[in-house]
Design a protein around this motif. Sequence first.
Motif, PDB file in Angstrom:
ATOM      1  N   ASP A  10     -29.770   2.434 -21.537  1.00 10.33           N
ATOM      2  CA  ASP A  10     -30.806   1.489 -21.104  1.00 10.33           C
ATOM      3  C   ASP A  10     -31.689   1.046 -22.270  1.00 10.33           C
ATOM      4  O   ASP A  10     -32.578   0.212 -22.097  1.00 10.33           O
ATOM      5  CB  ASP A  10     -31.684   2.121 -20.013  1.00 10.33           C
ATOM      6  CG  ASP A  10     -30.951   2.276 -18.693  1.00 10.33           C
ATOM      7  OD1 ASP A  10     -30.218   1.340 -18.317  1.00 10.33           O
ATOM      8  OD2 ASP A  10     -31.095   3.328 -18.045  1.00 10.33           O
ATOM      9  N   SER A  45     -26.187  -1.700 -20.224  1.00 10.07           N
ATOM     10  CA  SER A  45     -25.586  -1.330 -18.939  1.00 10.07           C
ATOM     11  C   SER A  45     -24.245  -2.028 -18.738  1.00 10.07           C
ATOM     12  O   SER A  45     -24.073  -3.194 -19.089  1.00 10.07           O
ATOM     13  CB  SER A  45     -26.522  -1.714 -17.793  1.00 10.07           C
ATOM     14  OG  SER A  45     -27.682  -0.932 -17.868  1.00 10.07           O
ATOM     15  N   ASN A  92     -30.191   7.803 -16.938  1.00 10.98           N
ATOM     16  CA  ASN A  92     -29.904   6.412 -16.599  1.00 10.98           C
ATOM     17  C   ASN A  92     -30.720   5.944 -15.404  1.00 10.98           C
ATOM     18  O   ASN A  92     -30.909   6.682 -14.441  1.00 10.98           O
ATOM     19  CB  ASN A  92     -28.416   6.265 -16.275  1.00 10.98           C
ATOM     20  CG  ASN A  92     -27.991   4.809 -16.199  1.00 10.98           C
ATOM     21  OD1 ASN A  92     -28.162   4.077 -17.168  1.00 10.98           O
ATOM     22  ND2 ASN A  92     -27.456   4.398 -15.062  1.00 10.98           N
ATOM     23  N   SER A 140     -19.715   3.062 -17.079  1.00 13.45           N
ATOM     24  CA  SER A 140     -21.012   3.583 -17.506  1.00 13.45           C
ATOM     25  C   SER A 140     -21.151   3.763 -19.013  1.00 13.45           C
ATOM     26  O   SER A 140     -20.398   4.504 -19.644  1.00 13.45           O
ATOM     27  CB  SER A 140     -21.223   4.932 -16.826  1.00 13.45           C
ATOM     28  OG  SER A 140     -22.267   5.632 -17.444  1.00 13.45           O
ATOM     29  N   SER A 145     -28.040  10.732 -14.691  1.00 10.78           N
ATOM     30  CA  SER A 145     -28.394   9.451 -14.067  1.00 10.78           C
ATOM     31  C   SER A 145     -29.184   9.702 -12.789  1.00 10.78           C
ATOM     32  O   SER A 145     -28.905  10.642 -12.056  1.00 10.78           O
ATOM     33  CB  SER A 145     -27.134   8.660 -13.708  1.00 10.78           C
ATOM     34  OG  SER A 145     -26.298   8.506 -14.844  1.00 10.78           O
ATOM     35  N   TYR A 175     -32.647   2.305  -9.501  1.00 10.90           N
ATOM     36  CA  TYR A 175     -32.510   1.301 -10.559  1.00 10.90           C
ATOM     37  C   TYR A 175     -33.860   0.834 -11.111  1.00 10.90           C
ATOM     38  O   TYR A 175     -33.901   0.121 -12.103  1.00 10.90           O
ATOM     39  CB  TYR A 175     -31.687   0.105 -10.053  1.00 10.90           C
ATOM     40  CG  TYR A 175     -30.240   0.466  -9.846  1.00 10.90           C
ATOM     41  CD1 TYR A 175     -29.313   0.300 -10.882  1.00 10.90           C
ATOM     42  CD2 TYR A 175     -29.790   1.005  -8.648  1.00 10.90           C
ATOM     43  CE1 TYR A 175     -27.985   0.643 -10.711  1.00 10.90           C
ATOM     44  CE2 TYR A 175     -28.464   1.365  -8.470  1.00 10.90           C
ATOM     45  CZ  TYR A 175     -27.561   1.190  -9.502  1.00 10.90           C
ATOM     46  OH  TYR A 175     -26.255   1.535  -9.347  1.00 10.90           O
TER      47      TYR A 175
END
Lengths: 259, 259
Positions: free
Chosen positions: A13, A43, A101, A113, A133, A137
Motif C-alpha cells: 500500500d 495493489s 494490508n 496480492s 492483511s 479496505y
Amino acid sequence: MKKRPLILVTNDDGITAPGIRALIDVMNEIGDVIVVAPDSPQSGMGHAITVNSTLYCSPITINHDDVQLEYSCSGTPADCVKLAVNEILNKKPDICVSGINHGSNSSINVIYSGTMSAAVEAGVEGIPAIGFSLCDYSWEANFDAVKKHVKTITESALKNGMPKGVVLNVNFPKLQEKDIKGIKVCRQANARWVEEFDKRTNPMGREYYWLTGKFVNQDKGEDTDEWALANGYVSLVPVQFDLTAHHAIQDLNTWSLND
Amino acid sequence: MKKRPLILVTNDDGITAPGIRALIDVMNEIGDVIVVAPDSPQSGMGHAITVNSTLYCSPITINHDDVQLEYSCSGTPADCVKLAVNEILNKKPDICVSGINHGSNSSINVIYSGTMSAAVEAGVEGIPAIGFSLCDYSWEANFDAVKKHVKTITESALKNGMPKGVVLNVNFPKLQEKDIKGIKVCRQANARWVEEFDKRTNPMGREYYWLTGKFVNQDKGEDTDEWALANGYVSLVPVQFDLTAHHAIQDLNTWSLND
C-alpha cells in the motif's frame, strides 16, 4: 541475552500507509527493524518485478521521534525485498513481514496480492516470511485490534522456524479486539472473483473500463480461511511457491504426447 | 462434423510479438481464434491486475490476408483474460493459450511470468489453459521448430480435458525441430535467481538500479523441468493455483498460537 532479530518490513500500500506503520510499531517491540517499501500504492501487482525500467530507492525519515532505517523504493513489493536483501542489507534478515494490508488477501486473492508477493519473494530467498492483511479496505481501518496477534504469530515463527518452502498468509477479520476468537491454521478456500466491467466513455469519446467484480466463495469447508474469517477467527494459511500440481503428473502421463 | 473449438490467445510480450503470431498460426489449424493481448510488453508482470487505473481495449487488424478478431488491451495478461471472457466473448472459450513467450518460464520463473498469469487467470475461471514459452529471449527466435509440439499439446488438452484446478506450463528448449527429443511431464525445479543490481547514476546525479541476476538451479532431480530442457526435451509442468502447503498444516498446528 539473546540477539534481537533483524526484521525486514515491507508492504504494497506504500510506505506511508497506516497499515505498515502499525506493523512497524509491533516489530519495534520484537527486534531491529529495517523498512524497504514502495513509494506509492501497488495493489493488485501480483508478483510483478521491474525488469524493463529503472529502480530508485532512497532513505527517508518518517518518524522523527523514533528514527529508524526506512527506504522508499520506486518498484513493486517483490523489488523491495530483492533490493533490501541484495543491496541495502547485503545479508538476509531473520524474518520478513509484509503489510498490514488494507483489505483481504484470503483465498484466491493470494495470487493477485502484492503483500503476499513480497512474502513469497522472501521465501524463495530462504527467509522466513509472513504477509498480514486486515479485511477492511479503509485507510482509517483499526489496526490496533490486531497488533496482539501480529506479535504472537511473528514471535512463534521466529521461535519455531518456518516449514521448508512455505510462507504464511495471515488475514484478520474486521472486528474489535475483544471479538476476535483466536487464530486458525487453514487451507485456501476455493473461491473466485466474478468480474464485472464498468464500461464508460472518456471526454474524448473513447470507451474504457474499470475492473470491478464480486467475490464468490464456492467452498463449504469449515477448514478454509473464508470460514475462519466469517466466524471471527484470524486465518493463517501456509503458502507454497512450488506450484507443481504433483497429483496431476500421473494423469498427464497417460496423454499420448510422444506417439 | 465436430464443432471447431473456440480458442482464446493471449501473451505478455504484446500483440505484435513474433511469439504470439506463431501461436496464432498453430491455433488457426485447430479452431476458431480470438486474440486479446496487451498493447505493449508486460514481462515480469506476475499476476498483476489493473485495479487503480482505466483499461482500454480496441479491435485491431494485423494480418490483412487472414482477418480475425484481435483486440489490443492496455492492461496486463490477466486483465486480457478477464476482459476477453467477461466483455468481449461474454462466454468461456474452450481453451486459453498464452505465449509463445520469448524466454523461459520454467522453474521459479513461473511466479514472475505474465504468460503463465494469463493461463492461471483462465484456470481460475474454469477454462482449460496452457502457457507456452521458448527458452530464447531473442525477438528473432525460431518458433517454427516448436509448432508441431504446440499443436500436439493443445489437441491433447482439448481431447483429454484438463485435471481439475490445474493449468499447464510448457517450455521449449532452444533447439532445431529435429533435435527436440520429445515431451516430458515434469515437476517445477527448485531453482532461484541470485540478484545482482547494476547501480548507476542518472544525468541529474541520482542513483538508480537495473535488476539483473543469474539463475541458479539447486535441484539435481531428473524429473524436473530444468533437467528436461537441458536434455533436449519439451517440459510440461502441471501448475496449481491452490497455493496451500497442505503438508505444513499439521506442523503449524503444533505452534502455540492461542495460549
